[in-house]
Design an enzyme around this catalytic site. Structure first.
Site, PDB file in Angstrom:
ATOM      1  N   GLU A  54     120.035 111.048  44.396  1.00  0.00           N
ATOM      2  CA  GLU A  54     121.297 111.785  44.476  1.00  0.00           C
ATOM      3  C   GLU A  54     121.847 112.062  43.086  1.00  0.00           C
ATOM      4  O   GLU A  54     121.932 111.169  42.240  1.00  0.00           O
ATOM      5  CB  GLU A  54     122.308 110.968  45.277  1.00  0.00           C
ATOM      6  CG  GLU A  54     123.091 111.763  46.275  1.00  0.00           C
ATOM      7  CD  GLU A  54     122.218 112.364  47.364  1.00  0.00           C
ATOM      8  OE1 GLU A  54     121.930 113.580  47.285  1.00  0.00           O
ATOM      9  OE2 GLU A  54     121.829 111.637  48.282  1.00  0.00           O
ATOM     10  N   THR A  56     120.503 113.576  40.799  1.00  0.00           N
ATOM     11  CA  THR A  56     119.441 113.597  39.792  1.00  0.00           C
ATOM     12  C   THR A  56     118.892 115.005  39.580  1.00  0.00           C
ATOM     13  O   THR A  56     118.282 115.276  38.545  1.00  0.00           O
ATOM     14  CB  THR A  56     118.279 112.680  40.223  1.00  0.00           C
ATOM     15  OG1 THR A  56     117.912 112.999  41.572  1.00  0.00           O
ATOM     16  CG2 THR A  56     118.688 111.223  40.147  1.00  0.00           C
ATOM     17  N   ASP A  57     119.119 115.907  40.528  1.00  0.00           N
ATOM     18  CA  ASP A  57     118.472 117.219  40.442  1.00  0.00           C
ATOM     19  C   ASP A  57     118.976 118.029  39.261  1.00  0.00           C
ATOM     20  O   ASP A  57     118.195 118.596  38.493  1.00  0.00           O
ATOM     21  CB  ASP A  57     118.585 117.996  41.759  1.00  0.00           C
ATOM     22  CG  ASP A  57     120.001 118.206  42.256  1.00  0.00           C
ATOM     23  OD1 ASP A  57     120.937 117.550  41.737  1.00  0.00           O
ATOM     24  OD2 ASP A  57     120.177 119.036  43.167  1.00  0.00           O
ATOM     25  N   ALA A 155     128.787 117.979  56.095  1.00  0.00           N
ATOM     26  CA  ALA A 155     128.284 116.640  56.399  1.00  0.00           C
ATOM     27  C   ALA A 155     127.283 116.127  55.372  1.00  0.00           C
ATOM     28  O   ALA A 155     126.704 115.066  55.550  1.00  0.00           O
ATOM     29  CB  ALA A 155     127.636 116.634  57.787  1.00  0.00           C
ATOM     30  N   LEU A 157     124.458 117.632  54.702  1.00  0.00           N
ATOM     31  CA  LEU A 157     123.123 117.977  55.190  1.00  0.00           C
ATOM     32  C   LEU A 157     122.712 119.377  54.741  1.00  0.00           C
ATOM     33  O   LEU A 157     121.781 119.956  55.273  1.00  0.00           O
ATOM     34  CB  LEU A 157     123.065 117.861  56.713  1.00  0.00           C
ATOM     35  CG  LEU A 157     123.413 116.481  57.277  1.00  0.00           C
ATOM     36  CD1 LEU A 157     123.332 116.493  58.800  1.00  0.00           C
ATOM     37  CD2 LEU A 157     122.505 115.406  56.700  1.00  0.00           C
ATOM     38  N   SER A 159     124.193 122.511  54.754  1.00  0.00           N
ATOM     39  CA  SER A 159     124.351 123.713  55.570  1.00  0.00           C
ATOM     40  C   SER A 159     124.348 124.966  54.707  1.00  0.00           C
ATOM     41  O   SER A 159     123.909 126.035  55.155  1.00  0.00           O
ATOM     42  CB  SER A 159     125.650 123.624  56.376  1.00  0.00           C
ATOM     43  OG  SER A 159     126.778 123.473  55.521  1.00  0.00           O
ATOM     44  N   SER A 160     124.811 124.857  53.467  1.00  0.00           N
ATOM     45  CA  SER A 160     124.854 126.030  52.587  1.00  0.00           C
ATOM     46  C   SER A 160     123.452 126.496  52.223  1.00  0.00           C
ATOM     47  O   SER A 160     123.147 127.699  52.270  1.00  0.00           O
ATOM     48  CB  SER A 160     125.654 125.721  51.316  1.00  0.00           C
ATOM     49  OG  SER A 160     125.091 124.632  50.604  1.00  0.00           O
ATOM     50  N   GLU A 192     124.479 130.000  44.933  1.00  0.00           N
ATOM     51  CA  GLU A 192     125.406 128.875  45.085  1.00  0.00           C
ATOM     52  C   GLU A 192     126.113 128.551  43.780  1.00  0.00           C
ATOM     53  O   GLU A 192     127.305 128.270  43.751  1.00  0.00           O
ATOM     54  CB  GLU A 192     124.676 127.645  45.624  1.00  0.00           C
ATOM     55  CG  GLU A 192     125.609 126.501  45.928  1.00  0.00           C
ATOM     56  CD  GLU A 192     125.256 125.764  47.207  1.00  0.00           C
ATOM     57  OE1 GLU A 192     125.869 124.718  47.450  1.00  0.00           O
ATOM     58  OE2 GLU A 192     124.399 126.230  47.972  1.00  0.00           O
ATOM     59  N   ASP A 204     118.366 121.243  47.243  1.00  0.00           N
ATOM     60  CA  ASP A 204     118.646 121.661  48.612  1.00  0.00           C
ATOM     61  C   ASP A 204     117.866 122.915  48.978  1.00  0.00           C
ATOM     62  O   ASP A 204     117.283 123.020  50.069  1.00  0.00           O
ATOM     63  CB  ASP A 204     120.136 121.915  48.786  1.00  0.00           C
ATOM     64  CG  ASP A 204     120.969 120.660  48.612  1.00  0.00           C
ATOM     65  OD1 ASP A 204     120.391 119.562  48.554  1.00  0.00           O
ATOM     66  OD2 ASP A 204     122.204 120.777  48.531  1.00  0.00           O
TER      67      ASP A 204
END
Length: 414
Positions: A54, A56-57, A155, A157, A159-160, A192, A204
């Site tokens: 998390e 880290t990207d 959430a 997960l 969605s975007s 994004e 993502d």
């Protein structure tokens, strides 16, 4: 099991329902379009669970997400109007813009009071169309797009990215752009970052485009090299339980930006291009050159990168149960060093562990969203019940608890 903890049952009808909803919305919204009421085709892209890795990207590090069996569906067709028109089952009214106006909408025209404006949800599909134009893909004919989804919004997960992946896949086919999945992931990230204004990395979008059934994607966010890693959960009798706290989050808000700024500051103080280049052994030196808050942010990223590598090693050795403590350590790091957890997420994680999960952590950008728990199949109901009970005791709204399965990436469905 309490009513509040009721989990989604299998077989799951949501995907065809969402696909049908997109088709119906297209017909009802664009039925009088130049080319008729029927869309040219249907496309979909998944949400994702980040197993570990998390924040880290955008530090050019390592992540290990997998695409999930909840998807965003689009029905689309060229319309011959020179305009992009988008409708969503989540919105009361469609949004539209002239394709030529996209260049003044995103993002260089922020100071222009005469630039067209659209509602926030529409910036995702319109941003994808804009990013494709910048990549040299013409869309002069115009396009109609209808969107429906069963990926929970807010959430954690992604969605975007599911919207971006589905829309990018549709436009890629309709316009004959011929772009591959990595290029489409980059289109989604640009949309994004620059159109929506959320300073996320590319994890993502890559998960949405490259997902595989029963596997995770080990992604090097510097080189974009992606390896498929078999999870082995089913054979080991394990499942991923998602505990959606229903506390919505937004990556474009200040907390996410502040964490990214701290990471960039820490890299500069260490004299490296990105925190990817700082090892656990370098943290002693880091303590000497940065303030306490920046050190905590850096320590999370550096140790999280190592946890990703350790998780991949365990999975490749056929030992999925051994990753539980790594998930636990990841959550503690996000709670204490990166400070992006919430009371609801902490309660979800603690309840899942107490009920028999082998490990649990919040997933996604933080400040809300969902936790995941690596759970033996026979303990799934116990985890759901424990989460519902713990939330009730804490005075929180009931969580939404469900399982997810690693699924395939973006595709054309019809």
């Amino acid at each position: 099991m309490t009513a509040e903890a009721t989990m989604d049952a299998a077989p799951d009808p949501r995907v065809p329902a969402a696909g049908a909803a997109a088709q119906a919305l297209f017909a009802s919204t664009f039925g009088a379009s130049t080319f008729g009421a029927l869309p040219t085709g249907a496309w979909s892209a998944p949400g994702r669970v980040n197993l570990i890795g998390e924040h880290t990207d955008y530090n050019e590090g390592f992540v290990l997400p997998f695409a999930i069996d909840r998807r965003t569906h689009v029905a689309a067709a060229l319309n011959g109007t020179g305009r992009i028109r988008v409708a969503s089952t989540f919105a009361d009214a469609p949004a539209e813009a002239a394709l030529d106006d996209l260049d003044v909408m995103f993002p260089a025209s922020e100071a222009r009071s005469d630039a067209p404006r659209v509602t926030e949800w529409a910036t995702y599909p319109l941003g994808v169309a804009w990013a494709l134009r910048l990549a040299g893909t013409a869309a002069g004919a115009g396009v109609d797009i209808a969107i429906a989804s069963d990926v929970p919004v807010g959430a954690g997960l992604s969605s975007s990215a599911a919207i971006e992946g589905a829309v990018a896949s549709a436009l890629n086919d309709l316009l004959g752009a011929g772009l591959g999945p990595v290029a489409l992931a980059q289109i989604g990230r640009r949309a994004e970052n620059e159109a929506v204004g959320a300073p996320t990395g590319i994890m993502d979008q890559m998960a949405a485009m490259l997902g595989r059934t029963d596997a995770a994607i080990f992604l090097d966010c510097r080189s974009l090299a992606a390896d498929i890693v078999d999870l082995g959960f089913s054979a080991a009798g394990l499942e991923i339980v998602v505990i959606d706290t229903r506390v919505s989050h937004a990556h474009s808000t200040g907390g996410y930006r502040e964490r990214r700024d701290a990471c960039e500051r820490g890299a500069a103080l260490m004299g490296v291009p990105a925190l990817r280049d700082v090892s656990v052994g370098d943290l002693e030196r880091a303590q000497q050159v940065m303030d306490a808050v920046t050190l905590r942010r850096v320590r999370h990223v550096v140790t999280e990168n190592q946890r990703v590598l350790d998780t991949v090693r365990a999975l490749r050795a056929g030992s999925p149960a051994e990753i539980g403590p790594l998930l636990d350590a990841s959550h503690a790091s996000m709670r204490d060093d990166f400070e992006i957890s919430t009371p609801e997420l902490d309660v979800a994680v603690e309840a899942a562990r107490a009920a028999g999960a082998l490990g649990a952590r919040m997933t996604g950008g933080g400040f809300g969203g969902a936790a995941i728990a690596l759970t033996p199949h026979e303990r799934i109901d116990a985890v759901a019940e424990a989460a519902a009970s713990a939330f009730a005791s804490a005075g929180f709204a009931a969580p939404h608890v469900f399982t997810v399965a690693p699924s395939h990436g973006a595709r054309r469905d019809a």
